[in-house]
Design a protein around this motif. Structure first.
Motif, mmCIF file in Angstrom:
data_model
loop_
_atom_site.group_PDB
_atom_site.id
_atom_site.type_symbol
_atom_site.label_atom_id
_atom_site.label_comp_id
_atom_site.label_asym_id
_atom_site.label_seq_id
_atom_site.Cartn_x
_atom_site.Cartn_y
_atom_site.Cartn_z
ATOM 1 N N ALA A 167 36.586 41.073 33.079
ATOM 2 C CA ALA A 167 36.505 40.067 32.028
ATOM 3 C C ALA A 167 35.179 40.135 31.275
ATOM 4 O O ALA A 167 35.137 40.084 30.051
ATOM 5 N N VAL A 168 34.085 40.258 32.014
ATOM 6 C CA VAL A 168 32.757 40.249 31.388
ATOM 7 C C VAL A 168 32.448 41.576 30.704
ATOM 8 O O VAL A 168 31.929 41.608 29.581
ATOM 9 N N LEU A 174 31.772 50.218 34.067
ATOM 10 C CA LEU A 174 31.344 49.340 35.153
ATOM 11 C C LEU A 174 32.360 48.238 35.426
ATOM 12 O O LEU A 174 32.327 47.607 36.488
ATOM 13 N N GLY A 175 33.248 47.994 34.490
ATOM 14 C CA GLY A 175 34.260 46.968 34.675
ATOM 15 C C GLY A 175 35.421 47.405 35.542
ATOM 16 O O GLY A 175 36.243 46.576 35.953
ATOM 17 N N ILE A 251 28.288 45.942 25.040
ATOM 18 C CA ILE A 251 29.319 45.319 25.854
ATOM 19 C C ILE A 251 30.208 44.428 24.997
ATOM 20 O O ILE A 251 29.728 43.601 24.225
ATOM 21 N N HIS A 252 31.512 44.621 25.150
ATOM 22 C CA HIS A 252 32.486 43.769 24.474
ATOM 23 C C HIS A 252 33.315 43.069 25.541
ATOM 24 O O HIS A 252 33.935 43.719 26.394
ATOM 25 N N GLN A 253 33.316 41.767 25.496
ATOM 26 C CA GLN A 253 34.028 40.967 26.490
ATOM 27 C C GLN A 253 35.479 41.418 26.625
ATOM 28 O O GLN A 253 36.164 41.661 25.631
ATOM 29 N N GLY A 254 35.936 41.537 27.861
ATOM 30 C CA GLY A 254 37.317 41.907 28.088
ATOM 31 C C GLY A 254 38.263 40.776 27.746
ATOM 32 O O GLY A 254 39.114 40.883 26.869
ATOM 33 N N GLN A 255 38.097 39.662 28.431
ATOM 34 C CA GLN A 255 38.878 38.475 28.114
ATOM 35 C C GLN A 255 38.104 37.251 28.577
ATOM 36 O O GLN A 255 37.339 37.312 29.532
ATOM 37 N N ALA A 256 38.300 36.165 27.876
ATOM 38 C CA ALA A 256 37.582 34.941 28.220
ATOM 39 C C ALA A 256 38.143 34.314 29.488
ATOM 40 O O ALA A 256 37.407 33.707 30.271
ATOM 41 N N VAL A 428 31.245 33.294 27.543
ATOM 42 C CA VAL A 428 31.654 32.855 28.869
ATOM 43 C C VAL A 428 32.995 33.477 29.257
ATOM 44 O O VAL A 428 33.950 33.456 28.470
ATOM 45 N N SER A 429 33.043 34.033 30.464
ATOM 46 C CA SER A 429 34.285 34.558 31.020
ATOM 47 C C SER A 429 34.584 33.835 32.317
ATOM 48 O O SER A 429 33.678 33.547 33.105
ATOM 49 N N ILE A 430 35.864 33.555 32.528
ATOM 50 C CA ILE A 430 36.309 32.899 33.763
ATOM 51 C C ILE A 430 37.416 33.732 34.384
ATOM 52 O O ILE A 430 38.342 34.179 33.700
ATOM 53 N N SER A 431 37.308 33.961 35.691
ATOM 54 C CA SER A 431 38.422 34.546 36.439
ATOM 55 C C SER A 431 38.700 33.628 37.615
ATOM 56 O O SER A 431 37.764 33.124 38.258
#
Length: 447
Positions: A167-168, A174-175, A251-256, A428-431
């Motif tokens: 997500a981040v 690295l993701g 870095i581009h956020q994957g998903q919030a 902000v990313s939340i999993s």
């Protein structure tokens, strides 16, 4: 020792005294092999590590999971030792041996009495240079790794952590998960893993570190002898592989928001944003911030989420750093119905720290916690061995305990507040994993 000591790749020999009268020596062989030791007064045992600066982030499509797969296979036998022989070598002397695959390196290590160092060098060198990668063992280990991945997938905290990195960090290497996916492992071929082995396990890639009861000259002689006996030509002059660049990646956020729905009694929640590089000068400030914010029972997260409101049993913050990216994260395990409230509290505390700063008492406690923890950790040769490896592979410098404490003392409350403000302004990313509703975090991430 006064200040950090640089580790130039083109310097053949280096020697200095570190805190506690430990003797640190470093030799770079003409072939590019790097050998480092930290001789600790009074020690009767040691930890040795064979490091290769290749991790899961370095894999190309078609090779995902190869680094971790290879780590398993190097324990499965060589022309002169079976897998059982390798295991018996360490069990027979009460030693320990294992390996770890990380995102930017792989390490094979052992802990033994000082008298057994020669055996450990013989076995680890044999494993690293002469693994057969037997076809039958390959298929057997494929099953073992699939079971390992299945075990991790049954752990909601592991699942939440993997999703958090995705997500981040988005599509940045690295993701990706270190072990690859089950599909990656099912599709892996011995040829692909062999290619990965041949491309990355070479003299210029190898770093050997030892901490404890060790004589450096004997160590260098033994490593050199066993590598040559294994067929490595150490007469070819080569420069060690360059360290990874220290420039931040784009870095581009994957998903919030990522929610993995499972019928669990507790939700495993991770919330965070991009952090600092491993080489960022503010990493010490990050350590202070993490200590104050979520590093112990007196931390803000623990007090606000657990002690005052009873919303979680486990709650903390963390901040891993890599060569070109990093993360800052907060974790809590809580009742699914309370997950949204807990997430709001954690984010609110970060914004409050950014707006109001930290107190003198908090700075004092953080300094005491970090300095004490650092000193206690160095009672273990494992920690010292790992410090040598990270110093050589990632940082390019060695900082002993005295230097670490000097840098810690320079961190100010303003530094911590400024870093908190930078973090709080990030995406902000939340999993989360658990029995959660789709709108559980709507108050933080509307829409």
């Amino acid at each position: 020792m006064n200040g950090a000591v640089d580790f130039p790749l083109d310097q053949a020999e280096l020697s200095f005294r570190a805190a506690g009268d430990a003797l640190v020596r470093r030799t770079v062989l003409p072939s590019g092999v790097r050998i480092l030791s930290e001789q600790v007064p009074g020690a009767r045992s040691l930890t040795i590590g064979y490091w290769v600066a290749v991790g899961s982030r370095d894999e190309q499509p078609g090779h995902f999971g190869s680094t971790h797969f290879l780590e398993h296979l190097l324990f499965k036998g060589t022309p002169t030792r079976s897998a059982l022989d390798i295991a018996i070598s360490f069990d027979a002397v009460g030693g320990e041996h294992n390996a770890m695959t990380a995102k930017e390196y792989t390490c094979y290590y052992a802990k033994v009495q000082d008298r057994d160092l020669g055996m450990a060098i013989d076995v680890l060198t044999d494993m690293l240079t002469s693994s057969k990668l037997d076809s039958d063992e390959f298929e057997t280990e494929r099953g073992v790794i699939l079971e390992e991945l299945a075990m991790a997938d049954d752990d909601p905290a592991d699942v939440a952590n993997e999703r958090f990195f995705e997500a981040v960090l988005g599509k940045h290497p690295l993701g990706r998960p270190i072990g690859g996916s089950a599909d990656d492992i099912r599709g892996a071929t011995r040829t692909a893993v062999w290619e990965h082995y041949q491309a990355n396990y070479r003299p210029q890639d190898l770093v050997v570190t030892v901490a404890g009861a060790v004589d450096h000259d004997e160590l260098v002689a033994a490593v050199t002898r066993t590598l040559e006996r294994a067929g490595w030509d150490l007469s070819i002059v080569q420069t060690p592989v360059r360290r990874r660049g220290g420039l931040p990646a784009d870095i581009h956020q994957g998903q919030a928001l990522t929610i993995v729905k499972r019928p669990l009694e507790q939700a495993n929640l991770l919330l965070g944003m991009p952090g600092l590089l491993a080489t960022d000068d503010r990493r010490v400030t990050m350590s202070v911030l993490t200590s104050i914010f979520g590093g112990g029972m007196s931390s803000r997260l623990f007090q606000e989420v657990r002690e005052k409101r009873g919303l979680a049993y486990s709650v903390y913050s963390f901040a891993p750093g890599y060569s070109d990216a990093g993360l800052f994260g907060m974790y809590a395990g809580c009742t699914p119905a309370k997950a949204g409230q807990v997430a709001q509290l954690m984010l609110r505390e970060l914004h409050r720290l950014a707006a109001d700063g930290v107190t003198a008492d908090e700075m004092k406690r953080a300094s005491g916690q970090l300095s004490g923890a650092s000193a206690l950790a160095l009672e273990d040769s494992d920690t010292r061995m790992s410090r040598l490896g990270r110093s050589e592979i990632t940082l390019g410098e060695f900082a002993d305990l005295d230097e670490a404490l000097r840098r810690l003392a320079l961190v100010t409350a303003t530094d911590v507040q400024q870093l908190a403000a930078e973090l709080a302004s990030g995406p902000v990313s939340i999993s989360a994993v658990g029995a959660l509703e789709d709108d559980a975090f709507a108050a933080i991430l509307p829409g």
